[in-house]
Design a protein around this motif. Structure first.
Motif, PDB file in Angstrom:
ATOM      1  N   GLY A 281       0.824  -1.208   0.000  1.00 18.86           N
ATOM      2  CA  GLY A 281       0.000   0.000   0.000  1.00 18.86           C
ATOM      3  C   GLY A 281       0.851   1.249   0.000  1.00 18.86           C
TER       4      GLY A 281
ATOM      5  N   PRO B 291       1.377   1.141   5.682  1.00 20.01           N
ATOM      6  CA  PRO B 291       0.301   0.343   6.265  1.00 20.01           C
ATOM      7  C   PRO B 291       0.870  -0.827   7.061  1.00 20.01           C
ATOM      8  CG  PRO B 291      -0.049   0.701   3.914  1.00 20.01           C
ATOM      9  CD  PRO B 291       1.349   1.115   4.213  1.00 20.01           C
TER      10      PRO B 291
ATOM     11  N   GLY C 171      -3.875  -2.535   8.337  1.00 20.36           N
ATOM     12  CA  GLY C 171      -4.203  -1.466   7.404  1.00 20.36           C
ATOM     13  C   GLY C 171      -3.960  -0.075   7.941  1.00 20.36           C
TER      14      GLY C 171
END
Length: 383
Positions: A49, A324, A328
């Motif tokens: 991410g 992340p 998350g």
């Protein structure tokens, strides 16, 4: 010894003529890589991410010599060597150490703005500071994305000065955190959108130098501790928030060691869910520490020292690389410092950023930072 040298420098610099502004010494930005080289091992593993990088510096403390220079020329010339790292960060942050209250005198009288000139009772240096809005324009143009306004000089022009400061920051398009307008709701959280998610910023101060804050416009680190920790917990629990950065103004001036209050509050902030804690105020650097918390290994930078000031103490730019984590939410992947030091001559003031491997006078700041915060160098590699 550092204090003695700083005092001698002030005596020398005081001889500069007000009508002959001094120059700033610069280094071409292209000489150094804007990507830091972190010495410390990663603090936390990253999931796939986007990432976000932060560059956080200390006090923008404009003694009269720097005001004289910046109003006549451009404040950005003073920190030109640091510019690649400020501009290269996704979010760059500085502590605005003093009001920006056009036309407001020490006594609180509102006069016609004299313009960007030092030498009146409007724009002043120590002990009660006030700056012309030009500094805000230069911070904005220089790549800074937000400033903290919670510090011991927040009330140097009283409540009216605090309101004028916030109005000028809004006019300059420079977001701030740590202080609210008189009578406003007690909302001390600034949220910023990044490709990696929303970051919440919270700033507080240990003091206003005994100056009244009748409407409680400044969030206080210790007096308002329960409120501060509640904000951190609330932001940390909000699914719309990816991370929480806390920016306290705390500690003892000129001490390289955090005191017991700092250490205790740091533990509480991390326990409440802070992603990172980066402090200012002592005018000198203090250690980097890694504390275990809900967000994994969490960096605490007790003090970055000054950014620009007429003081020659070693300081640092704190660099954080967030990514992340497994759930998350953002964690700190890497953390480090770039050593910096203000230098003066009878004709120049400039912020020196020495490349890795520098020796002699230029290498002194990095050597001092390696003693204060060992293992966290991110000194630039320069040609």
């Amino acid at each position: 010894m550092i204090r003695i040298l700083a005092g001698l420098a002030l005596v020398i610099l005081a001889g500069c003529q007000v009508d002959q502004p001094v120059a700033a010494r610069t280094t071409p930005a292209g000489q150094c890589r804007a990507t830091p080289v972190f010495e410390a091992a990663p603090l936390n593993a990253c999931a796939p991410g986007p990432r976000v990088s932060l560059a956080i510096v200390g006090d923008v403390l404009l003694h009269w010599q720097l005001q004289q220079l910046g109003y006549a020329r451009d404040f950005r010339h003073v920190w030109a060597q640091a510019a690649p790292f400020i501009e290269g960060a996704d979010i760059a942050i500085a502590n605005l150490e003093g009001p920006v209250a056009p036309g407001l005198t020490r006594a609180g009288a509102k006069l016609r703005d004299p313009g960007p000139v030092w030498g009146s009772d409007v724009y002043t240096g120590f002990p009660t500071f006030n700056y012309h809005p030009k500094i805000l324009a230069d911070l904005k143009a220089g790549g800074f994305d937000l400033v903290t306004t919670a510090n011991n000089h927040s009330m140097d022009r009283g409540a009216r000065g605090a309101d004028l400061t916030l109005a000028e920051l809004s006019r300059a398009g420079l977001p701030s955190v740590g202080m609210i307008r008189g009578g406003a709701a007690r909302d001390f959280v600034l949220r910023r959108q990044t490709p990696a998610g929303t970051l919440s910023f919270i700033a507080c101060s240990f003091s206003t130098n005994g100056l009244p804050d009748p409407e409680r416009q400044v969030l206080m680190c210790y007096r308002d501790k329960a409120e501060l920790l509640s904000m951190v917990r609330r932001e940390g629990a909000d699914p719309k928030v990816a991370g929480v950065i806390v920016l306290p103004h705390w500690g003892v001036e000129y001490s390289n060691s955090p005191n017991a209050q700092q250490r205790a509050l740091a533990q509480d902030l991390v326990g409440a869910g802070a992603t990172a804690v980066v402090g200012t105020h002592p005018h000198v650097a203090q250690p980097f520490q890694v504390v275990a918390g809900p967000q994994g290994a969490t960096p605490v930078v007790y003090s970055t020292g000054n950014f620009i000031a007429v003081q020659d103490h070693m300081g640092a730019m704190a660099l954080l690389d967030l990514c992340p984590g497994s759930d998350g939410r953002l964690v700190t992947h890497q953390a480090g410092w770039i050593a910096m030091q203000m230098r003066f001559s009878p004709t120049a003031y400039w912020l020196d950023v020495a490349p890795a491997g520098s020796s002699g006078v230029r290498g002194a700041a990095a050597q001092e930072m390696a003693r204060i915060a060992p293992g966290f160098s991110a000194q630039p590699q320069c040609r």
